[in-house]
Design an enzyme around this catalytic site. Structure first.
Site, PDB file in Angstrom:
ATOM      1  N   LYS A 150      -4.751   9.937   3.216  1.00 17.59           N
ATOM      2  CA  LYS A 150      -5.413   9.097   4.217  1.00 17.59           C
ATOM      3  C   LYS A 150      -6.421   9.878   5.049  1.00 17.59           C
ATOM      4  CE  LYS A 150      -5.169   5.631   4.646  1.00 17.59           C
ATOM      5  NZ  LYS A 150      -6.177   4.711   4.045  1.00 17.59           N
ATOM      6  N   ASP A 162      -2.336  10.724  -2.203  1.00 22.81           N
ATOM      7  CA  ASP A 162      -2.744   9.677  -3.148  1.00 22.81           C
ATOM      8  C   ASP A 162      -3.138  10.257  -4.496  1.00 22.81           C
ATOM      9  OD1 ASP A 162      -3.138   8.425  -0.353  1.00 22.81           O
ATOM     10  OD2 ASP A 162      -3.053   6.777  -1.781  1.00 22.81           O
ATOM     11  N   GLN A 189      -1.929   2.710  10.061  1.00 22.80           N
ATOM     12  CA  GLN A 189      -0.668   2.770   9.310  1.00 22.80           C
ATOM     13  C   GLN A 189       0.394   3.596  10.031  1.00 22.80           C
ATOM     14  OE1 GLN A 189      -3.692   3.173   7.998  1.00 22.80           O
ATOM     15  NE2 GLN A 189      -3.835   2.483   5.893  1.00 22.80           N
ATOM     16  N   ARG A 236       0.855  -1.182   0.000  1.00 23.66           N
ATOM     17  CA  ARG A 236       0.000   0.000   0.000  1.00 23.66           C
ATOM     18  C   ARG A 236       0.895   1.237   0.000  1.00 23.66           C
ATOM     19  NH1 ARG A 236       2.338   2.039   3.619  1.00 23.66           N
ATOM     20  NH2 ARG A 236       0.727   3.603   3.769  1.00 23.66           N
ATOM     21  N   GLY A 237       0.209   2.399  -0.139  1.00 23.22           N
ATOM     22  CA  GLY A 237       0.972   3.625  -0.335  1.00 23.22           C
ATOM     23  C   GLY A 237       1.042   3.864  -1.838  1.00 23.22           C
ATOM     24  N   ALA A 238       0.703   5.087  -2.241  1.00 23.55           N
ATOM     25  CA  ALA A 238       0.531   5.346  -3.677  1.00 23.55           C
ATOM     26  C   ALA A 238       1.730   4.911  -4.550  1.00 23.55           C
ATOM     27  CB  ALA A 238       0.197   6.817  -3.882  1.00 23.55           C
ATOM     28  N   ARG A 285      -7.818  -0.578  -6.477  1.00 22.87           N
ATOM     29  CA  ARG A 285      -8.071   0.551  -5.557  1.00 22.87           C
ATOM     30  C   ARG A 285      -8.284   1.812  -6.400  1.00 22.87           C
ATOM     31  NH1 ARG A 285      -4.388   1.351  -0.367  1.00 22.87           N
ATOM     32  NH2 ARG A 285      -6.305   2.243   0.475  1.00 22.87           N
TER      33      ARG A 285
END
Ligand code: MRU
Length: 357
Positions: free
Chosen positions: A255, A244, A203, A52-54, A95
């Site tokens: 987030k 993002d 996170q 995860r994480g752009a 996503r």
């Protein structure tokens, strides 16, 4: 002993036809590396936030589409492209908010399209491999440059607050929001970093606090509702967060809870910076209102991480994964090309005209 920062967030294991990732849902308790081989495995790993994480999602998508096309037997370009689009659309549906996913897949597609006039399967696959590796290498370079540009905004001894994880675990090295912190740490800046725990998926607690502490950074974990308290006490000199998707006017999705931090920072006159690789700036999205915000399962709020369910059965739950910070609340957008200031529609456009064609 090996630290979490010694692992690669996303690695291509070409001989094994696999992507290797750290399963981030298991951190910080267990460091488990897993292999993703099929389209479903890659899709699930992105959807379930194992990766995860752009930027890390973008790199995974680049490797993913390469691996899914690697053994294609397409006889001509049209057949190849049909297969490519099916796999691309599938991965792209994992996503919705981080633009890096479609950005990386579109970038792979543009490379493939260049081979339209002289279809050679072996050559196309080699081009795809090279492009996916370039996306990863660029991510490392871009994060380091964001780190240098962000570091110029703070001074030794500063308190820095961050939200969610825009750290090494969200990229291939350094992170975005953490890059100034890591570079400053290397240079003896002695920052004091506050990590919001970042409900509901934690996170900040599970990933950012873990990686910063592993690096030896002075790290304090706070609940999401404590940012006003630490800012009011004057303990925070700057906020660095990731993103993002940045719209063309500077509105920024990150987030859930980021816009609360930005609002509190404005109240206490703490500069609020978005750390954004240009791959996360989407010129096709005019404003924050046009950003698709992912909604996630209610159980993430009601029971996940708790020993027992902590909400009444049947209660309505609202669980957006991201929110949009209005551009008016942003002091600067730290990119690999420098720090953009308001008016952001103008500064973003100028940067794209100058550096990105
Ligand atoms: O749902 P996540 O964990 O993928 O959300 C991640 C974030 O919001 C990050 O801040 C963002 O992707 C930037 S990562 C450099």
């Amino acid at each position: 002993m090996k630290s979490i920062l010694d692992y690669e967030t996303v690695a291509l294991l070409d001989e094994q036809d696999a992507i290797e990732i750290i399963d981030q849902t298991k951190l910080p308790g267990t460091t488990q590396l897993i292999l993703l081989k099929t389209g479903e495995e890659i899709w699930n790993a992105i959807y379930l936030l194992q990766v995860r994480g752009a930027p890390a999602i973008g790199v995974t998508a680049g490797f993913g589409i390469y691996l899914l096309m690697k053994h294609s037997t397409a006889a001509d370009y049209d057949v190849f492209m049909k297969e490519f689009h099916e796999k691309k659309d599938y991965l792209n549906s994992s996503r919705p908010t981080a633009v890096n996913l479609s950005w990386a897949l579109n970038r792979m597609e543009r490379k493939v399209e260049q081979a339209a006039d002289h279809f050679d399967l072996t050559e196309i696959i080699a081009i795809m491999k090279k492009e996916s590796e370039t996306i990863k290498a660029e991510d490392i370079d871009v994060c380091r440059r964001i780190g240098e540009n962000g570091l110029a905004l703070v001074k030794p001894g500063d308190g820095i607050l961050t939200h969610c994880n825009a750290g090494q675990l969200a990229t291939c090295k350094y992170g975005t929001a953490t890059a100034p912190i890591y570079l400053g740490h290397e240079r003896g800046y002695h920052f004091h970093v506050f990590c919001d725990e970042t409900r509901p998926l934690l996170q900040g607690a599970r990933l950012t606090a873990y990686e910063l502490q592993s690096a030896g950074v002075d790290t304090t974990l706070i609940c999401d509702n404590m940012s006003a308290s630490v800012m009011k006490q004057g303990l925070v000199n700057a906020v660095f967060v990731g993103c993002d998707r940045v719209a063309a006017n500077g509105d920024t999705a990150n987030k859930i809870g980021t816009s609360v931090v930005a609002t509190v920072a404005a109240r206490y006159h703490v500069p609020f910076y978005i750390c954004a690789p240009t791959s996360t700036i989407d010129m096709n999205t005019k404003t924050g209102d046009d950003i698709h915000i992912e909604q996630r399962k209610p159980e993430e709020v009601t029971e996940m991480w708790y020993k027992e369910r902590m909400a009444p059965e049947g209660v309505k739950v609202y669980n957006p994964a991201f929110d949009v910070t209005d551009h008016e609340l942003i002091s600067g957008i730290v990119t690999e090309f420098g720090v953009l200031r308001a008016p952001f529609d103008k500064s973003i456009r100028e940067m794209f005209d100058r550096y990105k064609h």
